[in-house]
Write an enzyme that holds these catalytic residues in place. Structure first.
Site, PDB file in Angstrom:
ATOM      1  N   GLN A 196      10.578   9.168   4.978  1.00  0.00           N
ATOM      2  CA  GLN A 196       9.299   9.216   4.283  1.00  0.00           C
ATOM      3  C   GLN A 196       9.366  10.409   3.344  1.00  0.00           C
ATOM      4  O   GLN A 196       9.085  11.538   3.733  1.00  0.00           O
ATOM      5  CB  GLN A 196       8.157   9.328   5.296  1.00  0.00           C
ATOM      6  N   ALA A 237      -2.841   5.938   6.664  1.00  0.00           N
ATOM      7  CA  ALA A 237      -1.409   5.641   6.676  1.00  0.00           C
ATOM      8  C   ALA A 237      -0.754   5.980   5.332  1.00  0.00           C
ATOM      9  O   ALA A 237      -1.437   6.359   4.371  1.00  0.00           O
ATOM     10  CB  ALA A 237      -1.192   4.183   7.027  1.00  0.00           C
ATOM     11  N   HIS A 238       0.550   5.796   5.271  1.00  0.00           N
ATOM     12  CA  HIS A 238       1.312   6.142   4.069  1.00  0.00           C
ATOM     13  C   HIS A 238       0.888   5.323   2.853  1.00  0.00           C
ATOM     14  O   HIS A 238       0.601   4.153   2.961  1.00  0.00           O
ATOM     15  CB  HIS A 238       2.819   6.028   4.277  1.00  0.00           C
ATOM     16  N   ASN A 239       0.860   6.004   1.714  1.00  0.00           N
ATOM     17  CA  ASN A 239       0.591   5.369   0.414  1.00  0.00           C
ATOM     18  C   ASN A 239      -0.830   4.841   0.262  1.00  0.00           C
ATOM     19  O   ASN A 239      -1.122   4.110  -0.691  1.00  0.00           O
ATOM     20  CB  ASN A 239       1.611   4.241   0.138  1.00  0.00           C
ATOM     21  N   SER A 257      -0.613   1.536   2.252  1.00  0.00           N
ATOM     22  CA  SER A 257      -0.669   1.056   0.866  1.00  0.00           C
ATOM     23  C   SER A 257      -2.006   0.441   0.468  1.00  0.00           C
ATOM     24  O   SER A 257      -2.127  -0.111  -0.630  1.00  0.00           O
ATOM     25  CB  SER A 257       0.453   0.045   0.582  1.00  0.00           C
TER      26      SER A 257
END
Lengths: 342, 342, 342
Positions: A196, A237-239, A257
């Site tokens: 990541q 969460a990521h993005n 995302s």
């Protein structure tokens, strides 16, 4: 600290109906306030307490009905209440500018002289921290982190490497910004970790509650835009991108995302799937489960989340279902009888 | 760092369709990539971006349709992407082997010379920590803890006494391993604490996200088996066993003594009751509530969780319920009419 | 440590059916116990293990059926098991009275000589901490905090300024007591922070799990009354009151200003709306969503929460809905036929 009702009215640019000379020595909720205390009514639901409150004066909105109690009428009673609150309880952070001798700060980091760095704080190399920012005890900041001015990190917060945090940000205890996103590539039964290598950007005027987890992006960035307010125990969460002035209640989670619009309001324990768009000004009821994108300016509720009128209609129908089953059985009996009889 | 397309193809054992000499200087998502960047398409959903991407080359699966863009065909585009990612962004942990002078390590603990122990780390007595393991700032480790090799504990993690952690384990910030299980014996209205004298075992290659709570067993052990991946804010209660290579998304919770099988996949915010068995290869949709054991190899969804086809059928039926109530009322009216008429 | 069955029977005031001389060297669950170990059966569900257990003796309730195994009959097998557990595993906290030299304690704080203060602990000014209390490594305590006697704060707990904690309280790792409540006044799209100037009171004999967030009140106090037990990752919002001996499972959340009664039992992942009353002795099933007040002494379940019999009836009806839709279509067909035929 004490003020007369007159002085408070002046402070909030309000008009007094009633006596102006009484001295106010404290602030309390309308149902708890005693003599000498000021209270407020913003939500009409609480107007019923006006008859019984012991408060010496009550802040109300301009259009509040006439009353025999002493009231101070203002444009927005809640904002006026805030102003008074800040006057009675000025911010008295015990952490003063300077670096505690126990703090460990790695090389090439630029800490403004006006920063306060508490005991047992660790700051990695190449960090920049702006003036007026306060880093409370036990905070750990990784390398290459940039933090703006007048930001507060409460005890035991962790900011991981390469994260950027703006001005006037507040992050409460135990929250983690920049832990690895949850990304794995499956090969048979084995999951390989996807590094990541992205980051997190927290813009100005954001407040994040305690024990939240804000993951760094796989590539690119996770971004929390200006004025966003997150409650406690929230997963980002990521993005993920969260738009300006969006407010999210405790224990909600947003999967990877997903883009959340501006001025969205989410209740507690809401879950949002990954890779979808939530429009601007959307409201989502508590505990809803959102698996598809939501159109702007609508109110959604339920599991799965649907327009609230539809959800309420289906819920009401559900209440009638056991009885409906009986009615259908009765119809079947009657028709059988009619047929047999016919 | 930079490589030609040819060099990257060699690295991932792939075949180039297009020019091989272009120099690649970075990696980005297909929708964001610019000239000089490499991207990948693993999920066919993203194939639509191929026409518009500015990427100089794209990693794809072997059987990807023919295209005019420069693509590198490989067995598994995602795994190839990982390989390239690790080459472009090598692991550069700022924590180097050695023990920071501020760390406090109690007697009889054996720390391998190749360990990195950061500032403000506390390690209780009788601990053993293997080579290559990195303990970041603010981590607290209780007595009699064993940690294997090449494991990473990120800042502000707590490992409680008597816990065992394997090799190549990653535990993110704020996570707690070994807090007391939630066990009380009720006597009238009073709850007596049941001492939680068991432990937790985390096997090799496990990754645990940030702010998770993994409780120790009442007696015996809570065990997280090889290759398990847990996201953030997850609750694992006492005496739970999670089977090999199981993956659980954020904010899910597993109640006491439940056994989760191998290669299970759980969405976010799932809740699992205590004392039940979840079979191998089960998939559980997000926000599901599981109150009974689940058979292996099936997909479940809903509150309460049921086979996904049944859940979807019932959900679709639910959509039609308000209309069904009207139809039944109409039938009743018609039958009354027929009877009266008859 | 080892005892004969006779000695254990004496310890728990029980009666032995079987041999009394065998030496017991450990304790285990009924399904795991081997020779020389003692086990217990409290829940009749586990009685089936009696035939196959290798345990040398089993603690049972007085009225347990006759058996050929050696059993020790007592008033309450679970409480007896607890007594034996505490004898075999006495509390051996490695943290001994005294203040670790690395701890930072601000002026005017009164720490009892019999307190244990671990490494990297920070205690703000004007705090009072009672005798027998143990503050583990990495704990941060703000100014003006009062903590009673024999309380345990595990590593990396944060107690914010002005909070009061009673006697015999246990707070597990990473939990935050006194972070700001989630209160904002909206003016257009901008949210102004409402200063959270109230506090939190944790009464005697409360236990709070790991990574919980207990917010301070806006004005007044958030209060957790005597004997309350909270599991991990729980959210308690500002101005909530939780009544005596209430027990709440992991990942539940209670919104602002809600009053929870005495001896309430909540499952995991329950969400409770703000500004409502939950009556005494209420039981709420796991993952329920409670949006309205609940009457005392009832069992509730579901989303939205309703009396459990109603919820179960509706759930059963739901199972039959797809088939019901077919039956109604068939009725419509038949009536059309009858009408056409008539």
């Amino acid at each position: 600290m004490q003020f007369t009702i007159q002085e408070i009215a002046k402070l909030v640019n309000g008009q007094v109906d009633g006596g102006t000379a009484t001295v106010i020595t404290g602030i309390a909720k309308i149902e708890d306030a005693g003599p000498g205390e000021l209270s407020f009514i913003s939500n009409p639901k609480y107007a019923k307490f006006l008859d019984t409150t012991q408060a010496s004066a009550v802040l109300v909105n301009k259009d509040f009905p006439a009353t025999q109690k002493t009231v101070i009428r203002t444009e927005n009673a809640y904002v006026a209440f805030l102003t008074v609150l800040r006057t009675f309880y000025p911010d008295n952070d015990s952490l003063h500018p300077g670096i505690h001798p126990s703090a460990v700060i790695e090389e090439y980091s630029l800490i403004d002289d006006d920063c306060a760095i508490g005991p047992f704080v660790y700051i990695g190399k190449n960090c920049t921290i702006g003036g007026g920012t306060r880093i409370h005890p036990g905070v750990v900041i990784g390398e290459n982190v940039t933090i703006g001015e007048d930001t507060i990190l409460y005890p035991n917060v962790t900011i991981r490497e390469h994260v950027t945090i703006g001005n006037n940000v507040i992050i409460h205890n135990g929250t983690v910004v920049g832990s690895d996103g949850f990304g794995f590539a499956r090969e048979g039964d084995i999951y390989h970790k996807i590094p990541q290598v992205g980051t997190v950007v927290i813009e100005d005027n954001v407040e994040i509650g305690s024990n939240c987890s804000i993951d760094r992006a796989t590539l690119g960035e996770t971004r929390i835009k200006k004025g966003v307010k997150l409650d406690n125990l929230i997963q980002v969460a990521h993005n993920v991108v969260i738009g300006e002035n969006t407010v999210i209640a405790a224990q909600s989670g947003i999967s990877g995302s997903t883009k959340v619009g501006k001025a969205v309001v989410m209740g507690g324990q809401v879950g949002i799937a990954g890779h979808i768009d939530i429009g601007d000004n959307v409201t989502i009821g508590a505990q809803s489960g959102v698996s598809k994108g939501l159109r702007a300016d609508q109110v959604y509720f339920g599991y799965p989340a649907r327009p609230i009128m539809q959800a309420k209609r289906e819920e009401a129908a559900m209440r009638r279902l056991p009885e409906l089953i009986k009615r259908v059985a009765e119809l079947e009996r009657m028709i059988k009888e009619m047929k047999d009889g016919g």
